[in-house]
Each structure stands twice: as structure tokens, then as C-alpha cells.
Design an enzyme around this catalytic site. Structure first.
Site: not given
Lengths: 158, 158
Positions: B7, B66, B140
């Protein structure tokens, strides 16, 4: 002082190296082209790897990068950020300091006019670096030389 | 198969490693934090260098990222693109294949609902990976684990 200007893009990244030793001189310019058929990680690796080799070959003191504030859309901003990131990373890995300039900075310092068009900037790059004999100078390399010159001119005026 | 989810962010990059060998298992998770006081090239170098070490340590087969389609504004898209680029570059340099998923893909595959909120996703990550005993799981790292799980679940259903 020797400066590399980089104009990052996922498909074509231009670079141009200039130096000031008394006068301003052209050192080198070129492009890194990536294959559309390869994955994005591979294209970024090509840009990074080739720029590292350029840094090793020409040993600039400074990298000058255009700092974009606008993009056509969020997707193109992502893509531009990606290419710029690997240029910054190559500089960081070689201890080359990065300076960023807006497109208006570049146009104003090279062509004397913040809204100069691409052709005017290219002509001033040729004239400044006495490149009339060199034959074809591709746009991305010319843009990169303009970004490099911008740093030299800005530093002189400070 | 072992998967690292990443991420990316300029300030905090989360990573989470999971594997499927019979059942789905937690391997590792953590964050890379960068100093606001350092330059952007240095921050990107920190993210890249730390992720390379994580890849070398846990040897995942795949990186799951992502794929954002929206950003608050163009500037944040540039910044997100930069952090993501160095994650992709680290993967390319270690021969780790990159797969990208939308936020809705991640939510749907992990929480069973494409508009699940962060807390629901985190709870499902904990439940799936039996992390109730592990204590605090920072957001996170939880997001990164969800992104890694998304790849495992998507591949199984194909």
C-alpha cells in the site's frame, strides 16, 4: 557545473546534459524509449536502468526536472509521477541533487517568455548550445536540454 | 504461493506478506516510514531500498498493488504515482510479477462487500489470518495484507 535535464514519460523519457565552464556547452542528449508491449514495472525498470547508465557516463552534479502542476487527468498524473519517480530514484542512488522547475520557469529562462511554444524553446536551445550543425534534435531531448539550461540560468541569476 | 501486498504512500508505505500452503497464513507485515524533513528523492530511495530488503527477506512470488483510479487532486495523484513506481521498480528488479487490483476488488474479495469500510476490511484481515492475538495491527499494514489476500482469493476463484 554539469547538469542533466530529464523530461520523464512512460513511453519516452528525454535527457540532456549541459555544462557551464565559462560558456554554456552541450554535452549529450538522447531518449529512453520503452516498449508498449512490456509491463509497467518493466518499463519503469528500463527508464531507471538507462538513466543510471547516463548518470554514470556523464557524472552530472545536478538533475533538473520539470515539476508539472497539471495533467490531462488523474490517470496521466499517476503515469507521469511514476516515470518521474524512477528518475528521482536514480539521482538519489548516485548522490545527484534534484531541482524542480515549473514549465513556465523553463520557458521563461530559456526563451525569455513564460508562454513560449515548443518550437520557440527548441530554437533557443539550438541557438544557445550551437546545435545548428547537429542535425535532428528530437523533441523530448530538446525539452530535456531546456530543463537543464533552466537550472544553469536560474542559478546564475541568483 | 507467497504474495506481498503493498500500500504505497510517500509518508507511510504498508506491506503485508501472506501465503497459501493448504490454508492461508500470515507471514509478515510492517510499514516503511519516511521523514518529512528529507527530500522527495531521498524518501523514494528509502521506500525502494526497504522494499527490496523485504522482498529479499520474504521472497514472495507475486506483488499485489492497489490500483487507484481516483485521487483527491492531481498533486496527490503525482505523489501516489511516485511511491507506487518505486514499489513496482523493486518488484521488477527482483523478478517479482506485479498484479493490480482496484480498491473495490480488495474490499469485495476480503470483506465480501465492495463498499466495506476500513474497519470491516481490517477485521476480516485479522479473522482470516488469525491475528487476534498479535495485538496492534497498524492501518497501513492491514491494508497491505488485504491487498495481498485479494490476490490469493482472486486467483483461487479463477
Amino acid at each position: 557545473m554539469r547538469v542533466i535535464g530529464v523530461d520523464p514519460g512512460n513511453a519516452v523519457t528525454g535527457y540532456g546534459v549541459v555544462e557551464r565552464a565559462g560558456t554554456v556547452k552541450y554535452v549529450a542528449a538522447g531518449t529512453v524509449r520503452t516498449q508498449k508491449s512490456t509491463t509497467r514495472p518493466q518499463r519503469l525498470a528500463t527508464i531507471y536502468d538507462r538513466l543510471l547508465r547516463v548518470l554514470d557516463r556523464y557524472a552530472p552534479d545536478v538533475m533538473s526536472l520539470e515539476r508539472a502542476f497539471v495533467a490531462i487527468n488523474v490517470q496521466s498524473a499517476f503515469a507521469l509521477g511514476e516515470a518521474r519517480a524512477v528518475a528521482m530514484l536514480a539521482a538519489a542512488h548516485r548522490g545527484v541533487k534534484v531541482f524542480e522547475y515549473t514549465p513556465a520557469d523553463v520557458k521563461l529562462s530559456v526563451a525569455g517568455y513564460g508562454r513560449a511554444d515548443k518550437l520557440q524553446v527548441k530554437q533557443m536551445v539550438r541557438r544557445t548550445l550551437l546545435l545548428n550543425e547537429v542535425g535532428e534534435l528530437v523533441d523530448d531531448a530538446a525539452d530535456a536540454l531546456a530543463i537543464a539550461l533552466c537550472h544553469l540560468f536560474k542559478r546564475r541569476s541568483q
